[in-house]
Design a protein around this motif. Sequence first.
Motif, PDB file in Angstrom:
ATOM      1  N   GLU A 182     -43.263 -42.275  32.301  1.00 31.76           N
ATOM      2  CA  GLU A 182     -42.676 -43.707  32.841  1.00 31.76           C
ATOM      3  C   GLU A 182     -42.681 -44.650  31.673  1.00 31.76           C
ATOM      4  O   GLU A 182     -41.617 -45.705  31.729  1.00 31.76           O
ATOM      5  CB  GLU A 182     -43.774 -44.378  34.048  1.00 31.76           C
ATOM      6  N   LYS A 183     -43.303 -44.706  30.672  1.00 32.90           N
ATOM      7  CA  LYS A 183     -43.226 -45.931  29.632  1.00 32.90           C
ATOM      8  C   LYS A 183     -42.080 -45.709  28.923  1.00 32.90           C
ATOM      9  O   LYS A 183     -41.379 -46.528  28.563  1.00 32.90           O
ATOM     10  CB  LYS A 183     -44.477 -45.619  28.791  1.00 32.90           C
ATOM     11  N   ARG A 184     -41.521 -44.208  28.544  1.00 37.75           N
ATOM     12  CA  ARG A 184     -40.318 -44.151  28.014  1.00 37.75           C
ATOM     13  C   ARG A 184     -39.097 -44.597  28.529  1.00 37.75           C
ATOM     14  O   ARG A 184     -38.158 -45.077  28.332  1.00 37.75           O
ATOM     15  CB  ARG A 184     -40.194 -42.798  27.601  1.00 37.75           C
ATOM     16  N   ALA A 185     -39.393 -44.352  30.186  1.00 36.80           N
ATOM     17  CA  ALA A 185     -38.293 -44.976  30.968  1.00 36.80           C
ATOM     18  C   ALA A 185     -37.889 -46.450  31.050  1.00 36.80           C
ATOM     19  O   ALA A 185     -36.988 -46.696  31.104  1.00 36.80           O
ATOM     20  CB  ALA A 185     -38.380 -44.350  32.478  1.00 36.80           C
ATOM     21  N   GLU A 186     -39.008 -46.970  30.904  1.00 33.61           N
ATOM     22  CA  GLU A 186     -39.196 -48.364  31.031  1.00 33.61           C
ATOM     23  C   GLU A 186     -38.437 -48.874  29.571  1.00 33.61           C
ATOM     24  O   GLU A 186     -37.644 -49.884  29.669  1.00 33.61           O
ATOM     25  CB  GLU A 186     -40.561 -48.976  31.062  1.00 33.61           C
TER      26      GLU A 186
END
Length: 439
Positions: free
Chosen positions: A57-61
């Motif tokens: 999720e952090k990479r997506a953000e």
Amino acid sequence: MEPITRAVTPAQRTTRRRLLAAALTVPLLLGAAACGGDDGGGSDGKTELSIFWWGAEKRAELTDQALALYTQKHPDVTFKKTWQGNQGYFDKLATLTAGGNAPDIFQIDDNYISEYAGRGVTLDLTPYTQNGKLDVSKFPASLRKYGEVDGKLVGVAMGENTQGLVYNKTLLAKHKLPEPKTGMSWEEFIDWAAGVSTTAKLPGTQDASAVYQALWVYLRQNGKDLYAGKQLGFDEADMTKWFTLWKDARAKGATPTPDVIHEGNASDVSKQLVVTGKAGTSWVWTNQMPELKKNTEDELGLMAYPGDPSVQWARASLYFSAFRGSKHKDIAVDVINFLANDPDAAKILGTDRGLPPNTEIRQQIAATVTDADMKQTIAVQDELGAKFGPNPPTVPPQGHSKVRSELVRVAEEVIYGRQTPEQAAAAYVTAAKAAIGAS
């Protein structure tokens, strides 16, 4: 889209291979349409680019923020963004490509870059480096070359990493145990891990017999390599020694039980045994450290793999490639160039995909970063970088992903006691040769 973390079954691997085979025939049918310029966008002058990547999720953000910045600077370009966890990503990419819905830009790594390039899925980016539309001049030579297949630049490195052994510092401090040290031999490391098991009542290390990057480092330390061009760089004797090393480690109690080892082999980075509390160390890539840290309250350490660290290398952690059949090739390349070279985009993306490929931007990020885990990643990568030797001369050949999956399958035959190291070595060499079409 929520990340997918389930293990890939043999049936799913078969499906993946079939989808990939179907997907890779599509570009061959594109003909001249795949070689034309951009179509200029929609009737309103706006262009929507599709982009697909894997990650947590952090990479997506972070990626979402960087793409929003591109749109801010180029209001006529918007994005259709899709992401998911690593497990199942290449099944999805193959499905999209086979169905004629390949994304304009997609994330890829050295497991598949030769396969997609070899069948003409990826756009040759070489002309863009020559006309100034894509700048890789500030990349280390290793990262530039590691995106080439058969003389064509088919992927732009989005980060640099290397192999990293992550260990639980909190656990070791609690039991007054020494930390592992870079340069200790494999045998010394296994003895250390067995000591952790005895004192802490927790397996000292995840079994690395199925971890291809660990095998790769081990081979290079012994004068071999994973590949020699489009042939294997090792033989049955090398594999017998590798499987025996880890059989002995299990006999010493240095590793978990077979079922827990399998769990570690089948899990993505967020569920590695070092953060689920089932082993004292795990075998990762250095850029995965922040993601690991998110999933545990314990303090983690990071070091090189056992043995001589000079055989490790500055690896392209992953790439962005453009689809050869895209209607917006020029814009897609501009976006890739932006993500790799724009200072503001680099500040957003940080080290999630590895150290920034542009070395000037990397220095800027290193000087300003405040995140402790990111600082640690940069420090370890820089420390190891001073010891790096030569890179493998080329990216892995077509079939590399199968070579990796076969290692897991065959190694687990030994782990569960169904084959001897000698039997497994013979089986693995045969399977690996078949995977890459070697003689």
